[in-house]
Design a protein around this motif. Structure first.
Motif, mmCIF file in Angstrom:
data_model
loop_
_atom_site.group_PDB
_atom_site.id
_atom_site.type_symbol
_atom_site.label_atom_id
_atom_site.label_comp_id
_atom_site.label_asym_id
_atom_site.label_seq_id
_atom_site.Cartn_x
_atom_site.Cartn_y
_atom_site.Cartn_z
ATOM 1 N N ARG B 268 -37.024 -31.802 -71.104
ATOM 2 C CA ARG B 268 -35.716 -32.418 -71.348
ATOM 3 C C ARG B 268 -34.751 -32.085 -70.204
ATOM 4 O O ARG B 268 -34.081 -32.958 -69.670
ATOM 5 N N PHE B 277 -26.416 -34.683 -69.281
ATOM 6 C CA PHE B 277 -25.999 -35.465 -70.441
ATOM 7 C C PHE B 277 -24.474 -35.429 -70.521
ATOM 8 O O PHE B 277 -23.895 -34.373 -70.302
ATOM 9 N N ASP B 281 -29.208 -40.056 -70.598
ATOM 10 C CA ASP B 281 -29.175 -40.247 -72.051
ATOM 11 C C ASP B 281 -29.900 -39.200 -72.885
ATOM 12 O O ASP B 281 -29.714 -39.138 -74.092
ATOM 13 N N THR B 282 -30.775 -38.394 -72.270
ATOM 14 C CA THR B 282 -31.571 -37.457 -73.070
ATOM 15 C C THR B 282 -30.757 -36.223 -73.438
ATOM 16 O O THR B 282 -30.246 -35.532 -72.559
ATOM 17 N N PRO B 283 -30.634 -35.940 -74.737
ATOM 18 C CA PRO B 283 -29.857 -34.773 -75.148
ATOM 19 C C PRO B 283 -30.673 -33.483 -75.171
ATOM 20 O O PRO B 283 -31.909 -33.512 -75.151
ATOM 21 N N ILE B 284 -29.974 -32.367 -75.189
ATOM 22 C CA ILE B 284 -30.614 -31.063 -75.378
ATOM 23 C C ILE B 284 -29.611 -30.246 -76.170
ATOM 24 O O ILE B 284 -28.402 -30.419 -76.017
ATOM 25 N N LYS B 285 -30.101 -29.393 -77.063
ATOM 26 C CA LYS B 285 -29.182 -28.640 -77.908
ATOM 27 C C LYS B 285 -29.260 -27.170 -77.531
ATOM 28 O O LYS B 285 -30.343 -26.593 -77.530
#
Lengths: 285, 477
Positions: B268, B277, B281-285
């Motif tokens: 990611r 982000f 568009d790719t999220p990471i938490k």
């Protein structure tokens, strides 16, 4: 490559596209999925294959606008190209002649259950299809499913078309009436698949679901899509996407679907803020 | 040309340290940590090389670089020739110059290692490769006539790229199949930007493509086409698809929302650029307190990435002691400088949830070291009743990978061992099916980039021998 050959509106939020992807079309089987990217900065999203045309080298996808990426996909026109399109991924549906079977579709799941329904009938099964939606406008691909099955029952929550009520009510009636139903397939929103499995459980009819987990690579590399099946961790991308639904840990599965809901909202809000109808150039990224 | 200094003087000089971005600055960005030698520093360092008659560094290099020769060219200030010298055997020099564990290879056997000041070979290699890129110097294109035989390479990581380059230089028609949308394998999805900028990988891949290598992305060998199908179209095949599948601890709570495999977390962040982000568009938490389980290079990469993405505290949790840490010393040093907190002799036994699917902590056991195990390292043994809680809200499993079965499943006659890795003849990298070769992590398990490069070279030679003897996988009528 990956040119959008045909785009159609199926209802207010559900769209259909035929994508040029000859390598994928030549080997895809019912039940498998693809991963696409709209642009280099885009995310990788998995979509179950709704149909394919091997001769023309086309893959049919059906999607609902649920967030930024699906809305952006919707803005693409016939002739536009996708940045990336990989597949086929996952295992194919186990198609054989079981006898009498039922396929249940809801939402975009109606499109996903279509090639499975067709293949089951071609394999000699008597296939009863049940498709359902909130109202008449949201029922998609009715004619295709009707042709692909031995019998089709349509339900709407508000009774505006077909039988009033949920797909599971019809399913229960069929199971009560007929003791020879061998197997059930269901594709749709997680909650619908879960309730369908609860419905079939007392009848001990094996029920196959197709899970739509969050994925990155889709080839078994990241484990984002892991899910507990009968107490064991499995990867939806390589062990699935189809599983015995009665063994799925639905609470965990649904929790994991919400992993990025804050980011998804942020993305969506920003996208809408940026696509306001003036010519300042924002929103083009 | 810089002055050649007498050997006595050379020995007196100290190794030039690598200029680096300050820790307190770099934990807020993804820019490269080591900044690279300046021209003056490179020359000064190169002058220290004793130009041994029988250099030990060359056999210490899996990429087979003539190290004294390219260093000599640096002293002569002929960086262009230095670059061409390296390119003779290594087509990924900016990459190997950065991520090779030189301290265990060429530099470990350097004659000056005895005085604890070996020539900084990796840094010099990096300098030369960066200089060539910045000054638009390119390798010579092969003048050899094209051969008819076609070779398929599965995977575009370091093993696949190296093998492809070596074959293309001899005129073979090479096609690399890559499952992801971008070539580079672990170099793009695994190793973070702050250790290996992606623009550099992209550049070196393009240089290899210029040799005539065709790279097809978005192609999953095993599902898009099987290996069996490829045997109808290609004369030889090199399988270098990487180990691929993430390993988990198999402890309760590991499927909670905020538990990542290092593969997912790094893919990611790196390949999908989630650190940018929402521009990407790719999220990471990211949690406030992140625990990375494991202490290899991938664990260091994960813990340092978590820190850069905003974790207030980033822990390494490792069941053995500091002495057994498998990561490169340099990586551990960088991690410590950045404030990564190390918990040694600690074994996670349970990830605790908050009832809503999120992580609230990790239950661990204290360990002590017992007798040496199969790996020769002292076996960690749990101390009964020593359970304690680490408060964390995200967990990254970086405990290694196992074999992804997709490729092997589609290759009839190519046997795998009990762990799913291909069985090969070590000298030729030939699998149990003649004409199909394999190397890199799908043979070794999780190993280093440079060992993959070495496998690619050995396999290329064996493929050339196979094809030159008139053999082919294809049935010719």
């Amino acid at each position: 490559m990956y040119k959008i050959i045909k785009k159609e509106k199926l209802d207010d939020a559900i769209y259909s596209m035929w994508i040029e992807a000859p390598e994928v079309a030549s080997s895809v089987q019912p039940g498998q999925f693809i991963i696409l990217m709209i642009k280099e900065k885009g995310e990788r999203i998995p979509l179950t294959v709704a149909d394919f045309d091997r001769e023309k080298g086309l893959i049919h996808i059906v999607f609902q606008i649920v967030g930024k990426t699906s809305e952006e996909l919707f803005t693409l026109k016939e002739g536009d190209k996708l940045f990336s399109f990989i597949g086929p991924l996952g295992k194919k549906t186990e198609i054989e002649n079981y006898g009498k079977v039922i396929t249940v579709g809801g939402g975009t799941g109606i499109a996903c259950i279509y090639p499975i329904t067709r293949a089951l009938k071609e394999a000699g099964n008597e296939v009863i299809s049940i498709i359902g939606a909130r109202n008449k406008e949201l029922i998609i691909m009715e004619e295709e499913i009707r042709k692909a099955s031995s019998e089709l029952i349509v339900t709407t929550d508000d009774g505006s078309y077909g039988r009033k009520g949920f797909v599971t009510q019809v399913l229960k009636e069929l199971l009560d009436k007929d003791k020879f139903i061998k197997k059930v397939w269901t594709i749709g929103p997680a909650i619908m698949m879960k309730v369908t499995c609860e419905t079939t459980k007392p009848y001990q009819v094996e029920t196959i679901v197709s899970l739509n987990s969050i994925m990155v690579d889709g080839t078994g590399m990241c484990g984002s899509c892991r899910v507990t099946i009968g107490g064991e961790t499995k990867f939806v991308c390589t062990d699935g996407p189809e599983f015995n639904g009665q063994l799925v840990d639905w609470t965990e599965f649904m929790n994991r679907l919400s992993r990025y809901k804050d980011s998804e909202k942020k993305s969506w809000d920003l996208y809408h803020e940026h696509t306001h109808p003036c010519s300042c150039g924002r929103g083009t990224n | 040309m810089a002055e050649m200094i007498p050997p006595k003087e050379r020995v007196k000089r100290e190794q030039i340290p690598m200029p680096e971005q300050e820790p307190k600055e770099r934990i807020y960005n993804f820019k490269e940590v080591p900044l690279g030698y300046t021209q003056e520093q490179a020359i000064y360092e190169a002058q220290r090389c004793l130009q041994c008659k029988n250099p030990k560094c060359v056999p210490g290099c899996p990429a087979e670089i003539n190290i004294p020769k390219f260093i000599e060219k640096i002293v002569e200030e002929d960086f262009s020739s230095a670059y061409l010298e390296i390119l003779k055997t290594d087509d990924l020099p900016a990459m190997t110059g950065r991520v090779c564990p030189q301290e265990e290879q060429c530099q470990q056997v350097c004659i000056l290692e005895k005085q604890k000041k070996p020539i900084a070979i990796g840094r010099l290699e990096r300098f030369v490769a960066d200089w060539a890129r910045e000054n638009n110097i390119h390798g010579n294109l092969p003048k050899i006539s094209k051969k008819e035989q076609k070779v398929a390479v599965v995977g575009s990581g370091p093993a696949g790229l190296t093998c492809a380059a070596d074959l293309a230089k001899l005129g073979y028609e090479v096609t690399i199949f890559e499952a992801l949308h971008q070539p580079g394998g672990v170099l793009v999805y695994g190793i973070p930007e702050f250790r290996l900028p992606k623009s550099i990988v992209e550049y070196e891949v393009k240089e290899i493509e210029k040799l005539g290598v065709k790279v097809i992305t978005d192609f999953v060998v095993g599902t898009t086409k099987s290996v069996d199908e490829l045997t109808q179209e290609f004369d030889a095949i090199f399988l270098a698809n990487g180990a691929g599948a993430p390993r988990f601890m198999n402890i309760p709570g590991e499927n909670l929302n905020d538990v990542y495999s290092a593969n997912e977390f790094l893919t990611r962040a790196n390949l999908m650029k989630a650190y940018l982000f929402p521009k990407y568009d790719t999220p990471i938490k990211i949690g406030k307190k992140a625990a990375t389980i494991g202490a290899g290079n991938v664990a260091m990469d994960s813990a340092r990435t978590a820190l850069r993405l905003g974790a207030e505290k980033s822990y390494i949790v490792y069941r053995r002691s500091r002495k057994e840490v498998p990561a490169r010393a340099e990586e551990v040093h960088h991690a410590e400088e950045e404030g990564i907190i190390f918990n040694f002799l600690t074994l996670p036994v349970k990830v605790l949830g908050d009832g809503k699917g999120n992580v609230r902590g990790m239950e661990c056991l204290k360990m002590e070291l017992g007798e040496p195990d199969d790996s020769g390292r002292r076996r960690p043994i749990p101390i009964p009743g020593s359970n304690f809680l680490i408060e964390v809200d995200m967990v990254i499993d970086a405990i290694g990978t196992s074999a992804n079965p997709i490729v092997a499943r589609s290759a009839t006659g190519v046997e795998i061992n009990q762990w799913g890795y291909f069985i090969i003849d070590d000298n030729t990298k030939t699998t149990t099916k003649e004409g199909i070769f394999a190397g890199g992590d799908i043979v070794r398990g999780s190993a280093t980039v440079i060992s993959a490069v070495g496998d690619g070279k050995v396999a290329a030679r064996a493929i050339i021998e196979f094809l030159s003897s008139g053999k082919s996988l294809r049935k010719r009528f």
